[in-house]
Structure formats: C-alpha cells, structure tokens
Enzyme design. Structure first.
Site, mmCIF file in Angstrom:
data_model
loop_
_atom_site.group_PDB
_atom_site.id
_atom_site.type_symbol
_atom_site.label_atom_id
_atom_site.label_comp_id
_atom_site.label_asym_id
_atom_site.label_seq_id
_atom_site.Cartn_x
_atom_site.Cartn_y
_atom_site.Cartn_z
ATOM 1 N N GLU A 59 -2.635 -10.113 -3.429
ATOM 2 C CA GLU A 59 -3.363 -9.567 -4.580
ATOM 3 C C GLU A 59 -4.232 -10.655 -5.219
ATOM 4 O OE1 GLU A 59 -2.920 -6.473 -5.866
ATOM 5 O OE2 GLU A 59 -1.213 -5.810 -4.671
ATOM 6 N N LYS A 116 13.261 -5.526 -6.449
ATOM 7 C CA LYS A 116 13.806 -4.865 -5.254
ATOM 8 C C LYS A 116 15.293 -5.199 -5.071
ATOM 9 C CE LYS A 116 9.301 -4.682 -2.979
ATOM 10 N NZ LYS A 116 8.361 -5.446 -2.134
#
Ligand code: HSE
Length: 400
Positions: A185, A200
C-alpha cells in the site's frame, strides 16, 4: 433464487461479483439455489461496468429489501461497515465479510446479533485471504483442544522479507519497489508495523479460546528494523527471518504476539515465501497441521467471501455455530515469555556481552566490527535487563 448484495465495489467486492458470475454453475449447485447479485453499494458510479445498473448509493435500499438474504461486506474499516453490518443482521440478513478490522473489533457482538436474528456473520476471508482457516477451526478441528497457532498472516511483509533474503536488499528499497509494483500500500504502516497480522491473530486466538482476545492486548512489533545484515547472519545460521503471529496456551496461561522471528530453514513456515500466507495449528490429538495459500488478492479473497455466501445460502434461517464469547481473555505479559534471542553488539562490547549473558552460541558471519550470538533460553524481562546493561545493536527473537 437467493438475492445477494455487495457493500463496497473495490478490489474484493468486484472480485465477489466476478466469482459468483464465473463459477455460477458450481456455486448454484453447491448452494442448492441460484444466487443473484441484486445490488452493489458504492459511493461511486461505474459507467461501462457490466454491473453498473446494480449500483446503488443508499444502503437503505438494500436493508429495506426483504428479498436480500445475504450481504457481502467488502468495504473494510469500521465506519460505516460496523453500522451497516449491525443493521443488516438486525434485519435478519446474513453478512459475509473480508473485513478483519471489524471482525477483530466487534466479532463476538456481531455473531451474537446474527444468532439472535436467525442469520449468520461469517468471516472466512478476514484471515489468510483465500486460505480456509476459519472453517477448519470452527468445523473440522472440533475434536481438538488447540493449544498453539503460529501464522505468516501478512502477504506484504512476507513478500518484503522474502525479497530481502533473496537479493540481500535493504527494507526501504524493497518496500519502495513493492509499492511501485502495487504489492504494498502507499501507506504501508498497517502491514509493516504488524497491525494487520495483529488483528488476524486476535481473530484466530479468539476462535482457539472460544473467548475474546482483544487485539489491543497483543504485543506487536513490525519488520521495519530488520536489515540486510540480519539476513547475512540468518544465512550463516541456516535460518531466515519471518514475521510470525503467534498464540499459545501454556499451563493455562495465554500468550499472543506479532514479531519478526528467526526460524530454521527446515521449519515448515520457512518455505512460505512472497505473498503467500500459512497458518500452523497445533492440536492436542492431531498434532501439527498447516494451511497454506494466497493470503491476499482479489480473487482468492473473494473466493473465501463467496464460500461463506454458499454456507449462508445452505443455512437460511439457521445458525452456523461459532464459539466466540464476549468474555475477555487475559493475556500473560510478554515479559514472562521465555525464548532464545539473536543479538548483535559492536565488536568492542564483546567482553561486556559475555559477562552479561554468560553462556551463548557465537554466530560467525562476514560482518566487520560486530560480535553476534544466540543467548540461552531466558525471559524477555531477563533479556531486556542484560541487553540494556551491554548496549546492543539489535536483537531478533528465535523461534524454537
Ligand atoms: N494487506 C494484507 C496483506 C492484505 O498484505 O496480507 C490481506 O489482508
């Protein structure tokens, strides 16, 4: 026919529409009924897109349509995804999501609301992209007491570390190249600082314990301090560096962390390279099992979302069990965790290092003006005290 809506027509959302269209024969057969994407919610218009006529800008069009039974939330972030998801579930519409921020922050509440309204909140795509890991934990490993989960859960950082290892390149230059190629990104903080992996492992730890592991309680360290020199040492030790997300139960205490680790080249996770992810699960009966595949990307992630859509379609009006209570798990502080550490000090600090750490395995690599070694097993607290006394260049935790 079961009507479906997709919230967010970005990379994953458009992938969901594509997967449902391209695999419609298989998907409809497995769902037991035909699925149809009736609406796509987005702020933008998509002139020329084959599905432009399905695009709506007002979520109420979807929430007020009683034909819509399943919603794919592929917007990401908390706002407005949390509000839209809650309202959808309260209206009895199942929600399937890839949104790990939302699942990590509000998972137990949204699951409870879903079950109170005879629908489901499913999130296979929120961890490990296309890798089936939530369903195995919920359905397949139900005979197990799972006591450890270790994962490579972030594709961006695994790509960067793999490239640093292969090319001997520095973090900054590999990150820049990854950004240019669109693998990382433009704002890479969530990935390189470990925040994405943290959310996560919070989700996986919650499913492991059946209670709520708050992501804010998890010690998280990213890969920004890992250097090309660290990889020179790693090579000399026949090891590599991986960003591991870990969760363990030891003698009734729970530990969770995200950190770069040195792991042996013979460790199954050492073979997981580039944007691939893997999750290593230890159960008390099964022993080790590993789940491997594409942890990110449009179609792999969309495939996981659609697998949840199929599950919801098979269970209209019924609850799909998921054990994740609101009760917060108390994590044991990282300072109590014990392990070995790889340490680099300036060559003129060798004597101080030997005096402080006493017993060590010296690491020989072609690095001038440095003394490097692996410590004995000690707690993080003990290590920090000794390291502070000596004044070290850097340290990397060593996975047993
Ligand atoms: N930024 C994430 C990664 C995408 O690099 O793995 C998938 O969650």
């Amino acid at each position: 026919m079961i009507q479906v809506a997709v919230l967010g027509y970005g990379t994953v959302g458009s992938g969901v529409v594509e997967v449902i269209e391209r695999n419609k024969t298989e998907i409809n057969k497995k769902s037991g009924e035909e699925l149809n994407v009736k609406y796509i919610l987005d702020l933008r218009d998509f002139p020329g897109d084959p599905y432009e006529d399905k695009v709506v800008h007002d979520v109420d069009v979807i929430l007020n349509d009683s034909e819509v039974k399943i919603i794919c939330e592929t917007m990401g972030g908390l706002k407005p995804a949390y509000d839209f998801t809650k309202r959808a579930l309260l209206a009895g519409k199942s929600v399937c999501t890839s949104n790990k921020e939302l699942v990590a922050a509000h998972g137990p509440e949204l699951i409870r609301i879903a079950h109170e309204n005879q629908c489901n909140y499913l999130f296979e795509a929120s961890v490990g992209g296309g890798i089936p890991i939530i369903r195995p934990l919920n359905y397949s490993l139900t005979a197990e007491k799972i006591d450890a989960i270790t994962g490579i859960l972030n594709g961006t950082t695994n790509y960067i570390l793999s490239k640093m290892e292969r090319e001997g390149a520095d973090f900054d230059s590999v990150l820049k190249e990854a950004q240019e190629k669109g693998y990382a990104e433009r704002n890479p903080e969530a990935d390189v600082e470990g925040y994405d992996a943290c959310r996560k492992i919070a989700i996986l730890s919650s499913l492991m314990t059946g209670k709520n592991v708050n992501y804010e309680d998890i010690y998280t360290e990213g890969i920004t301090k890992i250097t090309a020199t660290d990889f020179l040492y790693a090579k000399a030790m026949n090891k590599t560096v991986k960003l591991l997300a870990q969760s363990k139960e030891v003698d009734g205490k729970y530990y969770a962390m995200v950190s770069p680790f040195l792991i042996g080249k013979d460790h199954p996770l050492a073979m997981v390279n580039d944007v691939f992810n893997a999750v290593f699960v230890h159960g008390n009966m099964l022993g080790d099992s590993m789940y491997y595949g594409k942890g990110a990307g449009k179609l792999p992630t969309a495939s996981a979302v659609v697998s949840d859509v199929v599950d919801c379609a098979r269970h209209i009006g019924k609850t799909i069990m998921c054990f994740w209570d609101d009760e917060r798990v108390t994590l044991t502080g990282i300072e109590e965790a014990s392990r070995k550490f790889f340490v680099r000090v300036a060559a003129d600090k060798e004597k101080e290092a030997i005096a402080a750490f006493e017993s060590m395995a010296v690491v020989e690599a072609d690095v001038p003006s440095e003394f490097a070694f692996i410590t004995d097993v000690m707690t993080e607290k003990e290590f920090n005290e000794k390291a502070e006394k000596v004044g070290i260049i850097s340290r990397i935790r060593v996975e047993a």
